[in-house]
Motif scaffolding. Sequence first.
Motif: not given
Lengths: 416, 188
Positions: B58, B88-89, B91-93, B96, B148-149, B152
């Motif tokens: 990430s 949360w961050n 997981q997202f990155w 991504q 999605k962005h 986010y």
Amino acid sequence: LSGKLRQFQASPFVRRIRYVTQYNKDLSQRAKPKSDSVASPFRESQQLDQEKKVIHKIIPISPVHQPLSKTSNRNELREMKLAAEIGGSATPLRAESKEERQWKEMKLRLDDLPGILARLSKIKLTALVVCTASAGFAMAPVPFDLTCFLLASLGTGLASCAANSINQFFEVPFDSNMNRTKNRPLVRGQISPLLAVCFAASCGVPGIALLTLGVNPLTGALGAFNIFLYTCCYTPMKRMSIANTWVGAVVGAIPPVMGWTAATGSLDAGALLLGGILYSWQFPHFNALSWGLREDYSRGGYCMMSVTHPGLCRRVALRHCVALIGLSTVAPVLDITTWTFPIISLPINLYISYLGFRFYRDADRSSSRKLFFCSLWHLPMLLLVMFSCKKSLLEKEEKGDLHGGNHGRAMEIRLP
Amino acid sequence: PPGCPGGAWGKMLPRLERGEPAAPEPSLKSHGQAPGGPAFRPPAHSRHDWIGPPDRLSNLRPVIFHVPQDESALERRLREARQDTQAWNQQFWAQQNASFQQEKEEFIYSRLKAKGLAVRDETGQKATLNAEEMADFYKDFLSKNFRKHMRYNRDWYKRNFTITFLMGQVALVRALRWLRWKKKNVGD
């Protein structure tokens, strides 16, 4: 030249030369396979014209062990140690302790604070904003007032610090994911977000107050508006629409206008012309830069013309290079400079337009880089030429101009 | 091995996927750490948070939060908000970046196939695409992930403001407490 240029950073209002210091590094980093992400079997080619064929030469591996000599005992011991390390028993421990050493306590040390705040406020960029504001001040057709100049410069600098800090406060996870920005203070945890916001407030409020009360309300209003435009419009828009580039160009155009209004107290045509020159300059500068950052923008979710509308990106860059020629010609019409200015500036304006055309036609990395680096020296040179061709007040008096008119009459009265 | 989450937060991910909250174990006294979490343990005497190297997937730096003995309810709310946002961050990155890499490779492979080129040429060097050919992929990826962005961004701004506001409240309470203590001591 490129080394010198690396120190040349644009204002947050001019916005994007901040990429410069990392730009070269970014390109050189690209030559190495990325070690901090999942290993990709493919590497992006550096050559755009043709795919290079790399010829590998297999070097015969020489035997590690040398024949024993008289001082062999020491060698043997060394070799044994080496063998043991290669064996792997020591390696995982060393890797772990290396990772441990990379953990840092999040404690703010006061001696680190000036450096951290300088990086938070993008101090080099801020210095450039102040320079463009000074250029606006210097070009204004009024006698030079040192106090006003210093107050305007200080106020503009503080406003820029505030805007940059808020920008970094908003962009922490995105900055972490881009090579250019991953060493910023908030990303590295050297300062807390609360402290960053407090710093921004303690720069922004005095800065705008200084401009409003110490210079004039118009300049203060422009400063406040620019902070708002940069932090609340441009920064979020970077991820929403390509229109962010135009907003950012306005952000870059406002500081010279502020310098002008600080000197004259009014928003004249001259102020708008200077702003217009800075506005047009943003496009070849930023569009060329963004051409090489398309991968990072795509991954990070940034909406930039270079990614979504590449044709438009190049057209706009070329359009504004040519516009610079036109704007330089308007300067003497507005009585800001003499007619020598468009003549002397024509070569450099033509050159940047030529590079803009090459970028438009070739659309490759080498033409984008050439255009970007040209923009770095083009702006200071243009402003310098402009200042040297500034129409002096004396010349205006001789013409019986509005500014000079009163002086002329006063002189008549004094004569016997 | 590629694909396996590396770095200090690697072991956190499976727990998140199982839907469990990223809460610290109450048994660890001075610093909030998840069981099976980062290998690094901050020294027990330290009263500050610790921040680590960027995660391999990430690119975000994990933080181990200090849990003081006399943690107030407000301070706990702040710490939990920060921990939650961090997870949360992460997981997202991580997701991504991983999907970007994967889709990029698929794109390169399909383009090379369409051109009739082998994945590897005679010398064993892997074939590549130049930046102009990759541009189609970048444009496509950006537009695919646009919504999605947007989501986010909105959530990130909300979380960032909440955390900073809580930090402000905590700082204010601490400052008032210190002032009261000072006044009391001076009075004595």
